[in-house]
Design an enzyme around this catalytic site. Structure first.
Site, PDB file in Angstrom:
ATOM      1  CB  THR A   1      28.129  -5.573  -5.123  1.00 23.30           C
ATOM      2  OG1 THR A   1      27.870  -6.489  -6.190  1.00 23.30           O
ATOM      3  CG2 THR A   1      28.831  -6.346  -3.993  1.00 23.30           C
TER       4      THR A   1
ATOM      5  CG  PHE B   1      31.729  -3.856  -1.411  1.00 21.02           C
ATOM      6  CD1 PHE B   1      32.697  -4.817  -1.640  1.00 21.02           C
ATOM      7  CD2 PHE B   1      30.998  -3.382  -2.501  1.00 21.02           C
ATOM      8  CE1 PHE B   1      32.942  -5.307  -2.915  1.00 21.02           C
ATOM      9  CE2 PHE B   1      31.227  -3.863  -3.784  1.00 21.02           C
ATOM     10  CZ  PHE B   1      32.205  -4.823  -3.994  1.00 21.02           C
TER      11      PHE B   1
END
Length: 383
Positions: free
Chosen positions: A282, A284
């Site tokens: 992921t 960010f």
């Protein structure tokens, strides 16, 4: 029978003449740019170009040549504009990036950092990986809450998930970036390794309900499908799911979250490697209220809206191609209140100080209905 060699020789002669006339036209285009530099007149004159193309189409013979003439001169005019944008940049004419400030490094100590979720969430891991321990961190319930904290000045930075390598973009974040006048100043990748967490000494046969964030549930879909009797319940974040299981101490409940969340809330790992993509990462973003960028920044993010006309997206993307800029991502989101019209988000390699980047941004700003630079930032190593 037509002699192919003779035809090719004739085409070569014609092409040389076309090239000579093209270069002659570009020289006149440079004179036009000089005039616009001194007068402040805009490069793009939409009505003049449309009128001129209509006249040229009418002068062409046959429907095919009419369309060909339209495409040919649209491209010639687009190239002429790009040359004018270059000359404006070369002569120091400011564009949309003038409000951005370059800094050697972002302030990273004694600052307030907000993240969505709770301690043990992947957002918390991203925050810990990007910032030093010398920050004041706290959590909020929603992505919007995090944006509000930065917009109001209560937090200096927000850490928000924008993209997952398995499930794609986090659409809410893209929409919030256009709603709030905030800026991306950094990014952090976190490898996502989901595990199934439960009350210590609980067996899989006892589990009836599994809690987690929708993206985590999607990333572990294949594993969950192998347990069709389990009830799946969505939560606001993965660590929150682990916290719920810990607080309720119900042996029939389990959570999908990180190993760190399990350690934080005293849960046992009941199953690991449950995500079907072992390269599950992921990304960010770090968001600030101030338009700053580090000297070493190597990625630019922009968003723009286009006229609902044929070829407009191609024309926008040509600004990156023509200036030799490598696009790393393009996404689209529907524009609220405008049916079937979209806002585009593009990430590309570069720094706001580079002439090629300035040229491309100048073209986007001039030719889009609306354009905004979302940020210029570097890339931290994955945790």
């Amino acid at each position: 029978m037509t002699d192919l060699l003779e035809c090719r020789k004739e085409i070569d002669v014609i092409d040389k003449e076309i090239l000579r006339l093209f270069e002659k036209r570009m020289k006149v285009c440079e004179d036009v740019a000089e005039y616009k530099i001194h007068t402040g007149k805009k490069v793009l004159d939409q009505k003049r170009e449309q009128d001129k193309i209509e006249v040229l189409k009418e002068s062409a013979h046959g429907e095919f040549n009419e369309l060909g003439a339209q495409e040919l001169f649209q491209q010639i005019m687009a190239i002429s504009r790009k040359r004018q944008y270059q000359l404006l940049t070369k002569n120091g004419v400011e564009n949309d990036t003038k409000d951005y400030e370059m800094v050697d490094a972002l302030p990273m100590t004694g600052v307030n950092v907000v993240f969505q979720g709770v301690e043990g969430a992947y957002s918390y891991a991203a925050m810990r990986a990007y910032f030093s321990d010398a920050v004041n961190s706290y959590h909020v319930k929603t992505f919007r809450d995090a944006m509000e904290e930065v917009a109001s000045g209560k937090a200096d930075y927000a850490v928000l998930p924008i993209e997952n390598s398995t499930e794609g973009i986090v659409t809410d974040i893209y929409d919030l970036l256009t709603e709030y006048q905030l800026y991306i100043v950094g990014e952090q990748g976190v490898k996502v390794e989901h595990v199934l967490l439960g009350i210590p000494e609980t067996s899989l046969d006892e589990i009836k309900t599994v809690y987690s964030h929708p993206q985590a549930l999607a990333q572990c879909k294949k594993y969950l499908e192998s347990h069709p009797d389990w009830k799946i319940v969505k939560t606001e974040n993965t660590a929150g799911a682990a916290k719920k299981v810990h607080e309720e101490m119900n042996r029939s409940q389990a959570a999908i979250a990180s190993r760190a969340a399990g350690e934080l809330y005293g849960l046992s790992v009941m199953a690991e490697n449950i995500c079907y993509n072992d390269q599950n990462v992921t990304r960010f973003i770090i968001v600030s209220a101030h338009p700053v960028y580090e000297k070493s920044a190597a990625k630019v993010s922009v968003c723009f809206e286009l006229p609902h006309e044929s070829g407009t997206l191609y024309n926008m993307l040509s600004h990156f191609i023509y200036n030799g800029l490598s696009m790393t991502k393009i996404e689209s989101r529907p524009i609220t209140g405008k049916k079937w019209e979209y806002r585009f988000f593009v990430d590309f390699e570069g720094n706001l100080e580079e002439p090629a980047v300035k040229n491309a941004l100048r073209g986007l700003e001039a030719e889009a209905n609306r354009m905004r630079v979302l940020g210029n930032y570097g890339q931290q190593e994955e945790q």
